[in-house]
Design an enzyme around this catalytic site. Structure first.
Site, PDB file in Angstrom:
ATOM      1  N   CYS A   4       0.834  -1.200   0.000  1.00  0.00           N
ATOM      2  CA  CYS A   4       0.000   0.000   0.000  1.00  0.00           C
ATOM      3  C   CYS A   4       0.878   1.265   0.000  1.00  0.00           C
ATOM      4  O   CYS A   4       1.715   1.445   0.890  1.00  0.00           O
ATOM      5  CB  CYS A   4      -0.903  -0.033   1.231  1.00  0.00           C
ATOM      6  N   HIS A  46      -3.783   0.628   8.380  1.00  0.00           N
ATOM      7  CA  HIS A  46      -4.357   0.337   7.070  1.00  0.00           C
ATOM      8  C   HIS A  46      -5.809  -0.117   7.196  1.00  0.00           C
ATOM      9  O   HIS A  46      -6.100  -1.142   7.798  1.00  0.00           O
ATOM     10  CB  HIS A  46      -3.552  -0.743   6.341  1.00  0.00           C
ATOM     11  N   HIS A 100      -8.956   7.361   2.896  1.00  0.00           N
ATOM     12  CA  HIS A 100      -8.391   8.715   2.968  1.00  0.00           C
ATOM     13  C   HIS A 100      -9.494   9.735   2.752  1.00  0.00           C
ATOM     14  O   HIS A 100     -10.492   9.469   2.078  1.00  0.00           O
ATOM     15  CB  HIS A 100      -7.276   8.907   1.945  1.00  0.00           C
ATOM     16  N   HIS A 102     -10.032  13.575   1.404  1.00  0.00           N
ATOM     17  CA  HIS A 102      -9.469  14.728   0.705  1.00  0.00           C
ATOM     18  C   HIS A 102      -9.955  15.993   1.416  1.00  0.00           C
ATOM     19  O   HIS A 102     -11.150  16.108   1.719  1.00  0.00           O
ATOM     20  CB  HIS A 102      -9.981  14.796  -0.735  1.00  0.00           C
TER      21      HIS A 102
END
Ligand code: 5GP
Ligand code: ZN
Length: 114
Positions: A4, A46, A100, A102
């Protein structure tokens, strides 16, 4: 072996422009910014996507959003405003399978976003 890229960024194996870090969260500038301010906020552990979130992640996800306010202040967009986006899966446009968020800012955005 973990391939990753975001895990590698957290580990310092791939360079990144860090904006904020604490025990649980890492935030860094997107390599292909889509706005004047474009930062990615990720958990250090993760997790592939929103679909893999479990009850045990409640505190972590809350922590990420509390961190987002601090990151907005660091980036100078706290007062002007910003947008936080999560892309999940193929139709969502997710290209990196490490969850994630943004953060976009520094300019006004339209709505809807598509
Ligand atoms: P997604 O499309 O999965 O929501 O967003 C992935 C984001 O990661 C994209 O905006 C892309 O530009 C960014 N990205 C991909 N690889 C790297 C990298 O190696 N470094 C940084 N800083 N950003 C990356
Ligand atoms: Zn990862």
């Amino acid at each position: 072996m973990n391939d990753c890229i975001f895990c590698k960024i957290v580990a310092g194996e791939i360079p990144s422009q860090k904006v904020y870090e604490d025990d649980y969260v890492y935030a860094f500038k997107d390599i292909q910014p889509q706005a004047k301010v474009h930062v990615l906020i990720i958990p250090k552990v993760h997790i592939s996507s929103v679909n893999e979130l479990e009850d045990s992640h409640k505190e972590l996800i809350g922590h990420i959003f509390i961190s987002a306010g601090k990151i907005a202040e660091i980036l100078g967009v706290k007062e002007s405003g910003y947008r936080i986006v999560n892309n999940c899966g193929k139709d969502g446009g997710q290209t990196v399978n490490h969850i994630h968020f943004h953060m976009f800012g520094g300019e006004p955005f339209g709505w809807p976003p598509f």
